[in-house]
Design an enzyme around this catalytic site. Structure first.
Site, mmCIF file in Angstrom:
data_model
loop_
_atom_site.group_PDB
_atom_site.id
_atom_site.type_symbol
_atom_site.label_atom_id
_atom_site.label_comp_id
_atom_site.label_asym_id
_atom_site.label_seq_id
_atom_site.Cartn_x
_atom_site.Cartn_y
_atom_site.Cartn_z
ATOM 1 N N LYS A 44 -21.809 -29.750 -4.954
ATOM 2 C CA LYS A 44 -20.874 -30.483 -5.500
ATOM 3 C C LYS A 44 -19.370 -29.982 -5.645
ATOM 4 O O LYS A 44 -18.534 -30.676 -5.222
ATOM 5 C CB LYS A 44 -21.232 -31.361 -6.770
ATOM 6 C CG LYS A 44 -20.549 -32.277 -7.062
ATOM 7 C CD LYS A 44 -21.418 -33.273 -8.169
ATOM 8 C CE LYS A 44 -21.362 -32.536 -9.646
ATOM 9 N NZ LYS A 44 -21.824 -33.534 -10.644
ATOM 10 N N SER A 45 -19.398 -28.775 -6.291
ATOM 11 C CA SER A 45 -17.924 -28.229 -6.727
ATOM 12 C C SER A 45 -17.328 -27.768 -5.413
ATOM 13 O O SER A 45 -15.927 -28.256 -5.231
ATOM 14 C CB SER A 45 -18.259 -27.010 -7.643
ATOM 15 O OG SER A 45 -18.800 -27.230 -8.740
ATOM 16 N N GLY A 50 -16.126 -35.812 -13.980
ATOM 17 C CA GLY A 50 -15.054 -35.242 -14.757
ATOM 18 C C GLY A 50 -14.263 -34.291 -13.801
ATOM 19 O O GLY A 50 -13.177 -33.994 -13.907
ATOM 20 N N ARG A 80 -15.832 -38.130 -22.449
ATOM 21 C CA ARG A 80 -15.352 -36.822 -21.976
ATOM 22 C C ARG A 80 -13.792 -36.479 -22.376
ATOM 23 O O ARG A 80 -13.023 -37.161 -22.179
ATOM 24 C CB ARG A 80 -15.884 -36.563 -20.505
ATOM 25 C CG ARG A 80 -17.100 -36.683 -20.481
ATOM 26 C CD ARG A 80 -17.600 -36.262 -19.172
ATOM 27 N NE ARG A 80 -17.464 -34.948 -18.588
ATOM 28 C CZ ARG A 80 -17.871 -34.298 -17.851
ATOM 29 N NH1 ARG A 80 -18.526 -34.766 -16.893
ATOM 30 N NH2 ARG A 80 -17.948 -32.806 -17.676
ATOM 31 N N ASP A 93 -24.483 -25.567 -16.263
ATOM 32 C CA ASP A 93 -25.344 -26.947 -15.836
ATOM 33 C C ASP A 93 -26.911 -26.580 -15.880
ATOM 34 O O ASP A 93 -27.349 -27.620 -15.798
ATOM 35 C CB ASP A 93 -24.833 -27.250 -14.534
ATOM 36 C CG ASP A 93 -23.425 -27.911 -14.457
ATOM 37 O OD1 ASP A 93 -23.062 -28.518 -15.639
ATOM 38 O OD2 ASP A 93 -22.585 -27.814 -13.500
ATOM 39 N N LYS A 115 -20.330 -32.862 -22.228
ATOM 40 C CA LYS A 115 -20.900 -33.100 -20.702
ATOM 41 C C LYS A 115 -20.989 -34.619 -20.536
ATOM 42 O O LYS A 115 -20.652 -35.678 -21.364
ATOM 43 C CB LYS A 115 -21.967 -32.295 -20.427
ATOM 44 C CG LYS A 115 -21.679 -30.789 -20.220
ATOM 45 C CD LYS A 115 -20.829 -30.565 -18.909
ATOM 46 C CE LYS A 115 -20.622 -29.165 -18.563
ATOM 47 N NZ LYS A 115 -19.924 -28.946 -17.475
#
Length: 427
Positions: A22-23, A91, A119, A313, A340
């Site tokens: 994902k990052s 986020g 957040r 995570d 988170k």
């Protein structure tokens, strides 16, 4: 709201390729949108968070064609959006995109779902304001008014956060001179690796490796890349393999960046048998296969300091592992978990107590005692995909049935999680 019901299984066996990282997908989409020529991203993570990034970039003028496992990006000059940018649950989208918008001389409103609205965004607002950008709102929705006269900055972040660091670096790419950011501990370095792979001069301070910087005015050409598998998604099945009798599970084509694989240090402490083998490199990221088999009895483990950002995570699933270790395992310096998608410290503790575990919480972490024979329970995911998957794994070794309420949140990062679980589980 959908439920996922899980029961005790006999074993877990198989090889799997986790969803794409994902990052890396977020960063590839954003950097492709600001490149000097078209880019192609293969095997992106096709999930809610990354789709939110693509939608925001389209609203700014970027042409993005997302068809199956291929994304074609054609950069166009950005224009003021005619609508609020909806970041969904992401986020990463909001924080990193704010850094790019800091150099755009107009006002953009960024918002998200109920979870994202809880957040904190003040952590990016402070450095952006110092650079001359106006940011209104400590939590979403936020209003970012950029400027074409951004100032450079040397910013010491109070938290080790790859999102804060990346936001500052993205803004710094548009400011004349050098922009630097320092963290108390090294967080994930995907932004630095990808920028370097694209030919951007990423600056390091020889006297202090915690400082990283970029030069304003840096440009890069379009690129082609294939996004490897996400270690954070693989972690759930890797811990499951450690807990289920006679299991053997291999995660293939997964990112092995040392700043992402802190869970393997937990495995070393606990005595979980595993093997990690690098097989290739993609955009500066080591990629390979991780294989886990059960061992035991497992030793308790300690997570604190610089290990936390390397596995932030994975803390929920590490806490599940802790219930089967012999003694007290402790996680500290993890205040970040309280902001988170949910307050993960409280949600994990609450869920594990429902399943019969002994858990103590602190402002910055928790202690978990084991080994404990878990019992099935009904767990609310509270919109948090990692909470949902962590307790699904706990249900594999619990007596009775475990029901995960709000399991649709899993689609945020692992759309075929249930399918993979059914494929590898032996009942």
């Amino acid at each position: 709201m959908s439920n996922l019901t899980v029961g005790r299984i006999a074993t877990l066996r198989g090889r799997f390729r986790p969803p794409s990282d994902k990052s890396l997908t977020h960063r590839a989409l954003m950097l492709g949108a600001r490149a000097d020529s078209p880019s192609t991203v293969r095997t992106p993570l096709d999930a809610g968070d990354c789709r939110s990034t693509a939608a925001c970039l389209r609203a700014l003028g970027t042409e993005i064609d997302w068809s199956g496992g291929l994304v074609r990006i054609r950069p166009q000059p950005w224009l003021p959006p005619t609508e609020v940018l909806d970041c969904g649950n992401s986020g990463t989208t909001m924080r990193l995109l704010s850094g790019l918008l800091a150099g755009c001389p107009w006002t953009t409103v960024l918002d998200g779902d109920a979870s994202l609205r809880r957040r904190p965004m003040g952590r990016i607002a402070e450095p952006l304001r110092r650079m001359g950008c106006s940011v209104e709102g400590e939590r979403p929705p936020i209003r970012v008014t950029g400027t074409d006269r951004l100032q450079t900055i040397r910013y010491e972040s109070p938290v080790a956060s790859a999102q804060v660091k990346s936001c500052v670096l993205f803004a710094g790419l548009q400011a004349p001179g050098e922009t630097w950011v320092r963290e108390p501990h090294r967080s994930r370095d995907h932004t630095e690796r990808m920028l370097a792979a694209l030919g951007v001069n990423v600056l390091r301070a020889p006297e202090d490796p915690l400082w990283v910087g970029v030069e304003g005015g840096s440009r890069w050409s379009g690129f082609e890349l294939s996004v490897p598998g996400d270690f954070s998604s693989a972690a759930f099945f890797l811990v499951a393999a450690a807990l289920v009798p006679e299991a053997e599970v291999a995660a293939c084509e997964v990112v092995l960046n040392e700043h992402r694989t802190g869970l393997l240090e937990v495995f070393r402490q606990a005595g979980v048998p595993f093997d990690a083998e690098q097989t290739s490199t993609e955009v500066g990221e080591p990629v390979g296969t991780v294989t886990v088999t059960p061992g035991g009895p497992y030793r308790p483990f300690q997570v604190s300091g610089g290990l936390v950002p390397r596995m932030v995570d994975e803390v929920p699933i590490a806490a599940v592992l802790a219930t089967q270790c012999d003694g007290w395992s402790e996680i500290r310096d993890a205040e970040e978990l309280r902001v988170k998608e949910s307050d993960r410290i409280e949600k994990v503790a609450q869920g594990l107590r429902q399943m019969g575990a002994l858990v103590e919480t602190f402002h910055d972490g928790m202690r978990v005692f084991g080994p404990t024979r878990l019992r099935g329970a009904t767990i609310s995911a509270d919109g948090d995909h990692r909470i949902a998957m962590a307790f699904a794994v706990a249900g594999l070794i619990a007596d009775g049935e475990t029901v995960i309420q709000g399991a649709e949140s899993i689609d945020t990062s692992y759309p075929n999680f249930e399918e993979e679980l059914c494929r590898m589980a032996v009942v």
